[in-house]
Design a protein around this motif. Structure first.
Motif, mmCIF file in Angstrom:
data_model
loop_
_atom_site.group_PDB
_atom_site.id
_atom_site.type_symbol
_atom_site.label_atom_id
_atom_site.label_comp_id
_atom_site.label_asym_id
_atom_site.label_seq_id
_atom_site.Cartn_x
_atom_site.Cartn_y
_atom_site.Cartn_z
ATOM 1 N N ALA A 239 73.601 22.296 69.787
ATOM 2 C CA ALA A 239 72.246 22.023 70.259
ATOM 3 C C ALA A 239 72.024 22.558 71.667
ATOM 4 N N CYS A 240 73.004 22.456 72.518
ATOM 5 C CA CYS A 240 72.857 22.885 73.913
ATOM 6 C C CYS A 240 73.058 24.380 74.098
ATOM 7 N N GLY A 241 73.926 24.963 73.324
ATOM 8 C CA GLY A 241 74.265 26.372 73.526
ATOM 9 C C GLY A 241 73.372 27.339 72.803
ATOM 10 N N GLY A 242 72.408 26.895 72.047
ATOM 11 C CA GLY A 242 71.591 27.784 71.242
ATOM 12 C C GLY A 242 70.390 28.363 71.959
ATOM 13 N N ASN A 243 70.178 28.037 73.219
ATOM 14 C CA ASN A 243 69.022 28.548 73.949
ATOM 15 C C ASN A 243 69.225 30.013 74.304
ATOM 16 N N ASN A 244 68.250 30.834 73.974
ATOM 17 C CA ASN A 244 68.310 32.215 74.418
ATOM 18 C C ASN A 244 67.170 32.479 75.387
ATOM 19 N N GLU A 245 67.150 33.644 75.967
ATOM 20 C CA GLU A 245 66.167 33.950 77.011
ATOM 21 C C GLU A 245 64.739 33.950 76.481
ATOM 22 N N LYS A 246 64.531 34.430 75.259
ATOM 23 C CA LYS A 246 63.181 34.481 74.695
ATOM 24 C C LYS A 246 62.624 33.078 74.476
ATOM 25 N N THR A 247 63.443 32.178 73.979
ATOM 26 C CA THR A 247 62.990 30.813 73.743
ATOM 27 C C THR A 247 62.624 30.145 75.055
ATOM 28 N N GLY A 248 63.447 30.310 76.072
ATOM 29 C CA GLY A 248 63.172 29.719 77.383
ATOM 30 C C GLY A 248 61.896 30.261 77.985
ATOM 31 N N LYS A 249 61.662 31.553 77.852
ATOM 32 C CA LYS A 249 60.460 32.169 78.393
ATOM 33 C C LYS A 249 59.213 31.663 77.665
ATOM 34 N N ALA A 250 59.295 31.548 76.352
ATOM 35 C CA ALA A 250 58.156 31.070 75.569
ATOM 36 C C ALA A 250 57.828 29.624 75.921
ATOM 37 N N GLU A 251 58.861 28.807 76.108
ATOM 38 C CA GLU A 251 58.631 27.410 76.473
ATOM 39 C C GLU A 251 57.996 27.311 77.853
ATOM 40 N N THR A 252 58.441 28.141 78.791
ATOM 41 C CA THR A 252 57.888 28.136 80.144
ATOM 42 C C THR A 252 56.419 28.535 80.120
ATOM 43 N N GLU A 253 56.082 29.569 79.353
ATOM 44 C CA GLU A 253 54.690 30.012 79.253
ATOM 45 C C GLU A 253 53.820 28.946 78.599
ATOM 46 N N ALA A 254 54.345 28.275 77.582
ATOM 47 C CA ALA A 254 53.582 27.230 76.903
ATOM 48 C C ALA A 254 53.324 26.056 77.845
ATOM 49 N N MET A 255 54.308 25.697 78.648
ATOM 50 C CA MET A 255 54.131 24.603 79.594
ATOM 51 C C MET A 255 53.113 24.972 80.661
ATOM 52 N N ALA A 256 53.149 26.221 81.135
ATOM 53 C CA ALA A 256 52.202 26.656 82.157
ATOM 54 C C ALA A 256 50.783 26.631 81.615
ATOM 55 N N THR A 257 50.607 27.047 80.373
ATOM 56 C CA THR A 257 49.287 27.030 79.760
ATOM 57 C C THR A 257 48.803 25.598 79.571
ATOM 58 N N ALA A 258 49.689 24.723 79.166
ATOM 59 C CA ALA A 258 49.309 23.334 78.920
ATOM 60 C C ALA A 258 48.939 22.596 80.197
ATOM 61 N N GLU A 259 49.450 23.035 81.324
ATOM 62 C CA GLU A 259 49.225 22.337 82.579
ATOM 63 C C GLU A 259 47.961 22.789 83.311
ATOM 64 N N LYS A 260 47.288 23.815 82.845
ATOM 65 C CA LYS A 260 46.107 24.313 83.548
ATOM 66 C C LYS A 260 44.977 23.295 83.469
ATOM 67 N N LYS A 261 44.274 23.140 84.566
ATOM 68 C CA LYS A 261 43.116 22.250 84.647
ATOM 69 C C LYS A 261 41.958 23.042 85.231
ATOM 70 N N TYR A 262 40.759 22.699 84.819
ATOM 71 C CA TYR A 262 39.559 23.382 85.285
ATOM 72 C C TYR A 262 38.578 22.363 85.833
ATOM 73 N N ALA A 263 37.826 22.768 86.871
ATOM 74 C CA ALA A 263 36.854 21.875 87.499
ATOM 75 C C ALA A 263 35.653 22.681 87.955
ATOM 76 N N CYS A 264 34.542 21.988 88.155
ATOM 77 C CA CYS A 264 33.335 22.618 88.665
ATOM 78 C C CYS A 264 33.534 22.948 90.145
ATOM 79 N N PRO A 265 33.199 24.161 90.573
ATOM 80 C CA PRO A 265 33.346 24.501 91.987
ATOM 81 C C PRO A 265 32.383 23.724 92.890
ATOM 82 N N MET A 266 31.296 23.184 92.310
ATOM 83 C CA MET A 266 30.333 22.400 93.084
ATOM 84 C C MET A 266 30.679 20.910 93.094
ATOM 85 N N GLN A 267 31.712 20.537 92.348
ATOM 86 C CA GLN A 267 32.174 19.145 92.229
ATOM 87 C C GLN A 267 31.036 18.200 91.825
ATOM 88 N N CYS A 268 30.250 18.630 90.842
ATOM 89 C CA CYS A 268 29.136 17.821 90.353
ATOM 90 C C CYS A 268 29.596 16.462 89.828
#
Length: 78
Positions: free
Chosen positions: A15-44
């Motif tokens: 389970a621990c040794g099966g991580n490859n570089e592609k899987t790690g990169k995909a997980e990092t990109e997915a986490m970055a996308t999931a963490e994005k937040k958007y707001a109004c620049p006028m703070q309405c």
């Protein structure tokens, strides 16, 4: 007993040794996308954020991406 211990260790290493570089990169990109937040620049709506880009329901301006450091209050120790 020895067989159970061996099987447990084998499973742990598999389970621990099966991580490859592609899987790690995909997980990092997915986490970055999931963490994005958007707001109004006028703070309405104050500091309200949205998970997806779009238009402000009040002033109809495009929502802008907000830096995570500004929205993450879990690490503030004032």
């Amino acid at each position: 007993m020895k067989h159970i211990l061996f099987a447990s260790l084998l499973f742990l290493f598999a389970a621990c040794g099966g991580n490859n570089e592609k899987t790690g990169k995909a997980e990092t990109e997915a986490m970055a996308t999931a963490e994005k937040k958007y707001a109004c620049p006028m703070q309405c709506e104050g500091e309200k954020t949205y998970a997806e880009a779009g238009k402000c329901p009040v002033c109809k301006m495009d929502l802008q991406e907000v830096a995570m450091a500004e929205t993450d209050s879990a690490e503030h120790n004032h």
